[in-house]
Design a protein around this motif. Structure first.
Motif, PDB file in Angstrom:
ATOM      1  N   GLY A 108       0.801  -1.227   0.000  1.00 14.62           N
ATOM      2  CA  GLY A 108       0.000   0.000   0.000  1.00 14.62           C
ATOM      3  C   GLY A 108       0.831   1.273   0.000  1.00 14.62           C
ATOM      4  O   GLY A 108       0.317   2.353  -0.278  1.00 14.62           O
ATOM      5  N   THR A 109       2.084   1.176   0.361  1.00 12.01           N
ATOM      6  CA  THR A 109       3.031   2.297   0.264  1.00 12.01           C
ATOM      7  C   THR A 109       4.380   1.653  -0.047  1.00 12.01           C
ATOM      8  O   THR A 109       4.471   0.433  -0.138  1.00 12.01           O
ATOM      9  CB  THR A 109       3.182   3.065   1.598  1.00 12.01           C
ATOM     10  N   ASN A 110       5.425   2.467  -0.113  1.00  8.74           N
ATOM     11  CA  ASN A 110       6.734   1.838  -0.323  1.00  8.74           C
ATOM     12  C   ASN A 110       7.315   1.340   0.996  1.00  8.74           C
ATOM     13  O   ASN A 110       8.533   1.234   1.145  1.00  8.74           O
ATOM     14  CB  ASN A 110       7.695   2.831  -1.018  1.00  8.74           C
TER      15      ASN A 110
ATOM     16  N   VAL B  53       9.204   4.003   8.955  1.00  7.55           N
ATOM     17  CA  VAL B  53       9.298   4.926  10.086  1.00  7.55           C
ATOM     18  C   VAL B  53       8.229   4.599  11.126  1.00  7.55           C
ATOM     19  O   VAL B  53       8.491   4.540  12.328  1.00  7.55           O
ATOM     20  CB  VAL B  53       9.166   6.390   9.609  1.00  7.55           C
ATOM     21  N   TRP B  54       7.040   4.371  10.648  1.00  6.88           N
ATOM     22  CA  TRP B  54       5.900   4.097  11.548  1.00  6.88           C
ATOM     23  C   TRP B  54       6.228   2.920  12.465  1.00  6.88           C
ATOM     24  O   TRP B  54       6.138   3.017  13.685  1.00  6.88           O
ATOM     25  CB  TRP B  54       4.680   3.801  10.682  1.00  6.88           C
ATOM     26  N   ASP B  55       6.629   1.801  11.897  1.00  7.44           N
ATOM     27  CA  ASP B  55       6.927   0.623  12.717  1.00  7.44           C
ATOM     28  C   ASP B  55       8.111   0.872  13.642  1.00  7.44           C
ATOM     29  O   ASP B  55       8.091   0.470  14.809  1.00  7.44           O
ATOM     30  CB  ASP B  55       7.259  -0.578  11.810  1.00  7.44           C
TER      31      ASP B  55
ATOM     32  N   THR C  95     -11.654  -0.034  18.842  1.00 12.70           N
ATOM     33  CA  THR C  95     -10.631  -0.458  19.812  1.00 12.70           C
ATOM     34  C   THR C  95      -9.348   0.324  19.580  1.00 12.70           C
ATOM     35  O   THR C  95      -8.693   0.778  20.524  1.00 12.70           O
ATOM     36  CB  THR C  95     -10.344  -1.981  19.654  1.00 12.70           C
ATOM     37  N   TYR C  96      -8.998   0.490  18.300  1.00 15.20           N
ATOM     38  CA  TYR C  96      -7.776   1.208  17.942  1.00 15.20           C
ATOM     39  C   TYR C  96      -7.869   2.664  18.398  1.00 15.20           C
ATOM     40  O   TYR C  96      -6.978   3.195  19.059  1.00 15.20           O
ATOM     41  CB  TYR C  96      -7.619   1.125  16.424  1.00 15.20           C
ATOM     42  N   ALA C  97      -8.966   3.300  18.077  1.00 16.07           N
ATOM     43  CA  ALA C  97      -9.111   4.719  18.428  1.00 16.07           C
ATOM     44  C   ALA C  97      -9.122   4.908  19.939  1.00 16.07           C
ATOM     45  O   ALA C  97      -8.572   5.885  20.460  1.00 16.07           O
ATOM     46  CB  ALA C  97     -10.386   5.281  17.809  1.00 16.07           C
TER      47      ALA C  97
ATOM     48  N   ASP D 298       0.659  12.160  12.567  1.00 19.63           N
ATOM     49  CA  ASP D 298       0.907  11.230  13.676  1.00 19.63           C
ATOM     50  C   ASP D 298       2.258  10.535  13.547  1.00 19.63           C
ATOM     51  O   ASP D 298       2.849  10.138  14.551  1.00 19.63           O
ATOM     52  CB  ASP D 298      -0.243  10.245  13.911  1.00 19.63           C
ATOM     53  N   CYS D 299       2.785  10.427  12.335  1.00 24.78           N
ATOM     54  CA  CYS D 299       4.143   9.871  12.209  1.00 24.78           C
ATOM     55  C   CYS D 299       5.127  10.869  12.811  1.00 24.78           C
ATOM     56  O   CYS D 299       6.101  10.480  13.477  1.00 24.78           O
ATOM     57  CB  CYS D 299       4.493   9.613  10.749  1.00 24.78           C
ATOM     58  N   THR D 300       4.863  12.155  12.597  1.00 30.37           N
ATOM     59  CA  THR D 300       5.713  13.182  13.191  1.00 30.37           C
ATOM     60  C   THR D 300       5.616  13.103  14.714  1.00 30.37           C
ATOM     61  O   THR D 300       6.634  13.144  15.422  1.00 30.37           O
ATOM     62  CB  THR D 300       5.270  14.574  12.686  1.00 30.37           C
TER      63      THR D 300
ATOM     64  N   GLU E  71      -4.249  13.879   8.618  1.00 38.03           N
ATOM     65  CA  GLU E  71      -2.973  13.153   8.563  1.00 38.03           C
ATOM     66  C   GLU E  71      -1.891  13.881   7.755  1.00 38.03           C
ATOM     67  O   GLU E  71      -0.808  14.126   8.261  1.00 38.03           O
ATOM     68  CB  GLU E  71      -3.157  11.689   8.159  1.00 38.03           C
ATOM     69  N   TYR E  72      -2.184  14.300   6.515  1.00 37.25           N
ATOM     70  CA  TYR E  72      -1.119  14.863   5.673  1.00 37.25           C
ATOM     71  C   TYR E  72      -1.088  16.384   5.635  1.00 37.25           C
ATOM     72  O   TYR E  72      -0.055  16.981   5.426  1.00 37.25           O
ATOM     73  CB  TYR E  72      -1.291  14.417   4.225  1.00 37.25           C
ATOM     74  N   GLU E  73      -2.262  16.977   5.694  1.00 38.35           N
ATOM     75  CA  GLU E  73      -2.370  18.421   5.486  1.00 38.35           C
ATOM     76  C   GLU E  73      -3.497  18.939   6.352  1.00 38.35           C
ATOM     77  O   GLU E  73      -4.339  18.158   6.782  1.00 38.35           O
ATOM     78  CB  GLU E  73      -2.748  18.703   4.008  1.00 38.35           C
TER      79      GLU E  73
ATOM     80  N   PHE F  60      -8.291   2.010   5.512  1.00 36.99           N
ATOM     81  CA  PHE F  60      -8.342   3.393   5.037  1.00 36.99           C
ATOM     82  C   PHE F  60      -9.644   3.600   4.273  1.00 36.99           C
ATOM     83  O   PHE F  60     -10.237   2.652   3.761  1.00 36.99           O
ATOM     84  CB  PHE F  60      -7.119   3.775   4.180  1.00 36.99           C
ATOM     85  N   ASN F  61     -10.065   4.826   4.236  1.00 35.09           N
ATOM     86  CA  ASN F  61     -11.271   5.220   3.509  1.00 35.09           C
ATOM     87  C   ASN F  61     -12.508   4.378   3.865  1.00 35.09           C
ATOM     88  O   ASN F  61     -13.351   4.088   3.018  1.00 35.09           O
ATOM     89  CB  ASN F  61     -11.028   5.169   2.000  1.00 35.09           C
ATOM     90  N   GLN F  62     -12.568   3.951   5.092  1.00 40.30           N
ATOM     91  CA  GLN F  62     -13.717   3.257   5.692  1.00 40.30           C
ATOM     92  C   GLN F  62     -13.982   1.856   5.156  1.00 40.30           C
ATOM     93  O   GLN F  62     -14.505   1.002   5.860  1.00 40.30           O
ATOM     94  CB  GLN F  62     -15.010   4.086   5.535  1.00 40.30           C
TER      95      GLN F  62
END
Ligand SMILES: CC(C)=CCC[C@@H](C)[C@H]1CC[C@@]2(C)[C@@H]3CC[C@H]4C(C)(C)[C@@H](O)CC[C@@]45C[C@@]35CC[C@]12C
Length: 734
Positions: free
Chosen positions: A389-391, A395-397, A594-596, A464-466, A510-512, A701-703
């Motif tokens: 889903g991304t490259n 960083v997140w992990d 649960t996550y939230a 949130d990564c920041t 998240e991004y902007e 993502f995107n519900q």
């Protein structure tokens, strides 16, 4: 039917053996994960000499599903021993630059897009890729009906089935293969590919097996709207904007791959009637109910009608089209250069490559660089090869691993110091140090000081990564005496960046920051996703920012003290408003309530609001307690994300049990018994070598689309077990 097999016919030569389904499988001992400063690609070693000179690492073996040879560990009796055994196993998966890698699959519409891109740009695919892609797609086919869904756990849909059918044909599977016959049968039952959503229609038109008349308009002229227009595209959610951008360029050119025998035959396979007899213009809005998660609004339908009947035939004139194409091309070029052709994500990047192919030509630098970069999205696992889903999730992990060790109380143990030092080096290396050139021109958010989700090359700020990068750094450098690799100046940069990301509502996207009204969602054309048109406030992003800012202010109370205090106050106001009557928060990036709850309850605790002192915290805890399952665990189905109401999973899940336990412990929930039961479940599910096994999918993502976070099953339980033993002592539980 005369058989025309897809272009990449040959399987990897030699060393192929049949897998459990009888499909050819490459020699798994030949695969190596290459990690160059966090850039992860898989290489297949052709020669014996290479194979012997470069032994497979434990991480290679683990990700490929081969036995790792890691030993059984000492029998665990206490939560802390369980945390340590988990960490011992997981530490072996750390890679040289200091990060952890993983699959990031789940969505089933990414790989077909990549394959179509490779095909239409005449990009050869290595035979070991085609062999493993076939295996993956067949492994993920639903055996009951022969279809595929939007994501690996979803019901079959036209999007999933049409796209993955085409993908398999492209990698050389015959249309007469029994599993293909079954898939095609289902597609025809659905009414054929004309019942797919907008993106399916666009991809099939690019491949030349559908007519562009079937695709609702994607005019690049919309990029000429002045910036003040409330729905101008620079205000859209970044992923939609960046997908729409190259798609609008390609749509404007009505570019399709030239017809050949193979695509001619595909045209016969995808529909229930002869291709030439279909009036595609009548099917722009045909969509099967299995795909129609977010039906188009009447406003969007009206706009589409006006564009098709009035704008396109009468008003779409040369000079306007040229200006629009030139401007979209400029924005495509900037995105490519700002990311070194890695792209924001796995949909815009291949579409950008097609745009480069049209604009710059087949042998251009841009096409060649995209060709290399698309490999960054490919991932190998036991089931075969898929598109991430991304490259990556680097960083997140990595930030969460360091935090798990700190929270578990293990950061001062010399045993883990080298591992944590390397992780800190990785975090240091991937902080974004400069804004992109011409930031305003290409509508980018400030990024100096931020951390991205994957790597600095991709380079997009994520709030949130920041926040997590900031938190990990402070924990290691200030609280546990690790080398000060990241200067105070750079920590301040990240705080500056975070403060710039807050919305007037108090929430964080998240991004902007949010750039348009929620009404712009009325223009959502994708049909399969919800909540995609603007950047919304998210409890997770907001709470993570509050927690990190609170920690920062503890160590540096004088830096922008008033602004941080006000930002936190506004953020907490949002978090409280976002809480539902039943005490829950809807989670947008993990499953689900649960996550939230974990992020929300931790952030409330970071400002001193706990079960005893705060009604919000208490209601959040009570919600979780109500959901605990008979075996002591928690388990929430992905359907919660889709339906926006809590749906119990049929089986408790390790990851969600860890989230719930962490949430309750952070909130200082006063009763030990439910926690003890949760912790016992985590211990019971741990294997003798310290690992936990993969259970259901964790992210979303995107519900509507789920996405895998396989490392969650390690660091969240480690964190929960360690925190439990810190709070309640390390008595034997087993
Ligand atoms: C263009 C479309 C519709 C699909 C491409 C997929 C992307 C939209 C998403 C794939 C990865 C996501 C989910 C990404 C992953 C990390 C999260 C997060 C956990 C950091 C979260 O807290 C904030 C949002 C995320 C950045 C994500 C957004 C959407 C993806 C890029």
């Amino acid at each position: 039917m005369a058989s025309h097999i897809g272009p990449w016919r040959s399987d990897a030569q030699g060393r192929l053996s049949p897998d459990e389904n009888g499909d050819p499988k490459t020699d798994y001992t030949r695969w190596r994960l290459v990690n160059e400063e966090g850039r992860q690609t898989w290489r297949y070693l052709e020669t014996d000499a290479e194979h012997h000179a470069w032994p497979q690492s434990i991480a290679d073996k683990y990700h490929l599903g081969l036995p790792t040879g890691l030993p059984e560990l000492q029998h665990v009796k206490t939560p802390l021993q369980a945390a340590e055994n988990g960490l011992s196993f997981f530490s072996h998966l750390q890679l040289e630059p200091g990060n952890w890698a993983c699959e990031y699959g789940g969505p089933m519409f990414l790989l077909p897009g990549l394959l179509i891109t490779w095909y239409v740009t005449n990009t050869p695919i290595p035979p070991e890729y085609t062999t493993e892609i076939k295996r993956y797609l067949f492994a993920r086919q639903h055996p009951e009906d022969g279809g595929w869904g939007l994501h690996i756990e979803a019901h079959s849909s036209v999007f999933g089935t049409a796209m993955n059918y085409v993908a398999l044909r492209l990698v050389g599977v015959s249309e007469d293969e029994p599993r293909m016959v079954k898939a095609r049968g289902l597609l025809h039952k659905f009414g054929g590919a004309i019942y797919g959503p907008h993106w399916a229609k666009a991809w099939l038109s690019i491949l030349g097996v559908m007519d562009w008349d079937c695709v609702n308009p994607v005019p690049p002229e919309i990029w000429l709207l002045p910036d003040w227009v409330p729905f101008a595209p620079w205000r859209w959610w970044i992923h939609i904007r960046q997908v729409f951008l190259p798609l609008s360029y390609i749509w404007s050119k009505k570019w399709s791959f030239p017809l050949n025998d193979f695509t001619k035959q595909l045209r016969q396979e995808l529909y229930t009637q002869p291709y030439d007899s279909i009036d595609f213009s009548q099917h722009r809005n045909s969509i099967h109910s299995a795909d129609n998660y977010y039906p188009k609004t009447w406003i969007l339908n009206a706009i589409n009608e006006a564009m098709v009947r009035v704008w396109n035939p009468f008003l779409r004139i040369g000079p306007i089209v040229k200006r629009a194409e030139d401007w979209t091309w400029e924005l495509i070029r900037m995105e490519d250069e700002n990311t070194d052709y890695a792209g924001l994500g796995p949909v815009n990047n291949p579409l950008n490559m097609v745009a480069c192919y049209i604009h710059d030509g087949p042998d251009s630098y841009s096409v060649r660089r995209h060709r290399e970069r698309l490999n960054d999205y490919m991932w190998m696992k036991g089931e075969g090869m898929l598109a991430n889903g991304t490259n990556g999730v680097q960083v997140w992990d990595t930030t969460f691993v360091t935090q798990a060790v700190v929270v578990a109380g293990l950061a001062d143990d010399p045993k883990w110091r080298p591992m944590l030092t390397k992780a800190l080096e990785f975090i240091d290396d991937h902080q974004l140090r400069e804004n992109v050139p011409d930031q305003e021109k290409c509508y980018r958010q400030h990024r100096k000081g931020a951390w991205p989700f994957s790597t600095k090359t991709q380079g997009y700020t994520v709030s949130d990564c920041t926040a997590e990068g900031l938190r990990s750094t402070i924990q290691l450098q200030e609280m546990h005496n690790f080398p000060k690799l990241i200067s105070l100046e750079r920590l301040k940069d990240s705080v500056d960046c975070l403060l710039l990301m807050q919305n007037p509502t108090g929430g964080f996207t998240e991004y902007e920051t949010t750039r348009a009204s929620e009404k712009v969602e009325w223009l959502n054309a994708a049909e399969v996703f919800g909540g995609i048109m603007i950047g919304y406030d998210y409890p997770e992003c907001t709470t993570a920012s509050v927690t990190a800012l609170s920690l920062f202010s503890k160590f540096y109370p004088d830096y922008r003290a008033d602004e941080i205090r006000i930002a936190k106050k506004k953020a907490v106001g949002y978090i409280k408003r976002a809480q539902r009557k039943d005490g829950s928060w809807y989670g947008s990036w993990g499953i689900c309530f649960t996550y939230a709850a974990m992020f929300a309850l931790e952030s409330l605790a970071s400002i001193g609001e706990t079960y005893e002192t705060s009604d919000n915290s208490r209601r959040g805890c009570d919600f979780l307690i109500e959901k605990q399952m008979a075996d002591g665990g928690w388990g929430e189905s992905y359907l919660s994300s889709e339906k926006h109401v809590y749906v119990q999973h049929e089986k408790s899940q390790v990851v969600q049990t860890a989230w719930a336990c962490l949430a309750l412990m952070e909130a200082q929930y006063p009763h030990k018994e439910p926690l003890e039961r949760g912790i016992k479940l985590l211990m019971a599910r741990q294997q003798r070598n310290g690992e936990w096994l993969q259970e259901s999918i964790e992210g979303v993502f995107n519900q509507s689309c789920m996405i895998s976070y396989p490392n969650y099953k390690f660091y969240w339980p480690i964190r929960a077990l360690g925190l439990y033993s810190k709070k309640f002592g390390n008595d034997e539980l087993q």
